[in-house]
Design a protein around this motif. Sequence first.
Motif, short mmCIF file in Angstrom:
data_model
loop_
_atom_site.label_atom_id
_atom_site.label_comp_id
_atom_site.label_asym_id
_atom_site.label_seq_id
_atom_site.Cartn_x
_atom_site.Cartn_y
_atom_site.Cartn_z
N ASN A 118 0.88 -1.00 0.02
CA ASN A 118 -0.06 -0.04 -0.14
C ASN A 118 0.85 1.24 -0.05
N THR A 119 0.28 2.43 0.04
CA THR A 119 0.90 3.72 -0.39
C THR A 119 1.88 3.88 0.96
N TYR A 120 1.36 3.71 2.20
CA TYR A 120 1.97 3.79 3.57
C TYR A 120 3.50 3.08 3.34
N GLN A 121 3.34 1.79 3.16
CA GLN A 121 4.44 0.89 2.98
C GLN A 121 5.20 1.14 1.84
N ASN A 122 4.72 1.64 0.65
CA ASN A 122 5.50 2.01 -0.28
C ASN A 122 6.78 3.08 0.09
N LEU A 123 6.00 4.10 0.85
CA LEU A 123 6.85 5.32 1.22
C LEU A 123 7.71 4.90 2.49
N LEU A 124 7.40 4.20 3.41
CA LEU A 124 8.13 3.80 4.60
C LEU A 124 9.39 3.13 4.00
N ASN A 125 9.24 2.11 3.11
CA ASN A 125 10.21 1.29 2.76
C ASN A 125 11.15 2.18 1.64
N SER A 126 10.56 3.13 0.94
CA SER A 126 11.50 3.84 0.16
C SER A 126 12.36 4.68 1.05
N LYS A 127 11.81 5.20 2.07
CA LYS A 127 12.48 6.06 2.98
C LYS A 127 13.61 5.22 3.49
N LYS A 128 13.43 3.85 3.66
CA LYS A 128 14.77 3.28 4.29
C LYS A 128 15.58 3.11 3.00
N ILE A 129 15.21 3.00 1.93
CA ILE A 129 16.36 2.81 0.84
C ILE A 129 17.07 4.23 0.40
N MET A 130 16.13 5.32 0.75
CA MET A 130 16.90 6.74 0.86
C MET A 130 17.81 6.74 1.95
N HIS A 131 17.63 6.22 2.83
CA HIS A 131 18.60 6.22 4.15
C HIS A 131 19.85 5.60 3.98
N GLU A 132 19.76 4.39 3.40
CA GLU A 132 20.69 3.37 2.80
C GLU A 132 21.91 4.12 1.85
N HIS A 133 21.28 4.87 0.94
CA HIS A 133 21.87 5.56 -0.05
C HIS A 133 22.31 7.16 0.22
N GLY A 134 21.90 7.56 1.45
CA GLY A 134 22.19 9.05 1.65
C GLY A 134 21.42 9.75 0.88
N LEU A 135 20.18 9.46 0.46
CA LEU A 135 19.23 10.49 -0.19
C LEU A 135 18.46 11.02 0.77
N ARG A 136 18.31 12.39 0.18
CA ARG A 136 17.46 13.27 1.37
C ARG A 136 16.21 13.73 1.01
N ARG A 137 16.22 14.12 -0.41
CA ARG A 137 15.09 14.67 -0.64
C ARG A 137 14.32 13.75 -2.26
N ALA A 138 13.15 13.47 -2.16
CA ALA A 138 12.41 12.88 -2.98
C ALA A 138 11.29 13.55 -3.84
N ILE A 139 11.06 12.91 -4.97
CA ILE A 139 10.12 13.59 -6.00
C ILE A 139 9.00 12.07 -6.00
N ILE A 140 8.01 12.48 -5.53
CA ILE A 140 6.81 11.49 -5.33
C ILE A 140 6.26 11.33 -6.78
N VAL A 141 6.25 10.35 -7.78
CA VAL A 141 5.43 10.16 -8.83
C VAL A 141 4.05 9.05 -8.59
N SER A 142 3.10 9.70 -8.90
CA SER A 142 1.89 9.02 -8.90
C SER A 142 1.03 9.72 -9.94
N ASN A 143 -0.27 8.99 -10.21
CA ASN A 143 -1.19 9.62 -10.97
C ASN A 143 -1.98 10.89 -10.16
N ALA A 144 -2.15 11.89 -10.78
CA ALA A 144 -2.81 13.21 -10.25
C ALA A 144 -3.77 12.69 -9.03
N SER A 145 -4.80 11.83 -9.08
CA SER A 145 -5.56 11.84 -7.82
C SER A 145 -4.75 11.00 -6.88
N HIS A 146 -3.69 10.50 -6.96
CA HIS A 146 -3.06 10.05 -5.84
C HIS A 146 -1.99 10.89 -5.01
N ILE A 147 -1.61 12.08 -5.74
CA ILE A 147 -0.74 12.87 -5.10
C ILE A 147 -0.84 13.31 -3.94
#
Length: 194
Positions: A118-147
């Motif tokens: 689900n979306t919550y898990q998408n973002l939580l798990n993506s945050k972990k990947i960001m942390h592992e790779h030293g990535l601080r800022r993200a652009i979230i891509v989804s369809n307009a209704s989901h942004i």
Amino acid sequence: MKMLFNKKLRRYLLLLVVITVAVIEIPIVAVGYLTRPVPSDTIIVLGAKLIGTQPSTMLRLRLDEAIDLYNHGYAPTIIVSGAQGQDEITSEAEVMHAYLVAKGIPADKVFIENQSYNTYQNLLNSKKIMHEHGLRRAIIVSNASHIRRSLVLAQQLGIEASGAPAPMADSAYLTTKQYAREGAAMLSLLIFNK
């Protein structure tokens, strides 16, 4: 007298429903069409349904948006996020990765997150990947209704993010269905805070 009371009650209930829909749906539509991406460290593409081993229309639109952002230098990496649904033969993230690589994105620039349902898990798990790779800022891509909901969840999770709304499918039925679904999900998020 009783019939008059019932008629007034129905009018009030209808008005309440209309106001609730307007309060929930108008911000979803507005954010979906007015949000613009900010140059970042990574692009998070949220998963969506697969058709066999191919992205659905909604997912393809998201992936094409990510390709455009990457090619225009908005971020040097992409995170694709989505598990294997019960009716899917592989994970959404694997199909997304293959699609991006086939379109010319270097494989080593695409990180796979394939544990989210689900979306919550998408973002939580993506945050972990960001942390592992030293990535601080993200652009979230989804369809307009989901942004809008995606950005609210990202904020709750402490992800510094902007949004890049991909187009909606060229179908009035699908678009209406997606906005109704997001309205219900946003209402649930506002009530239950998750």
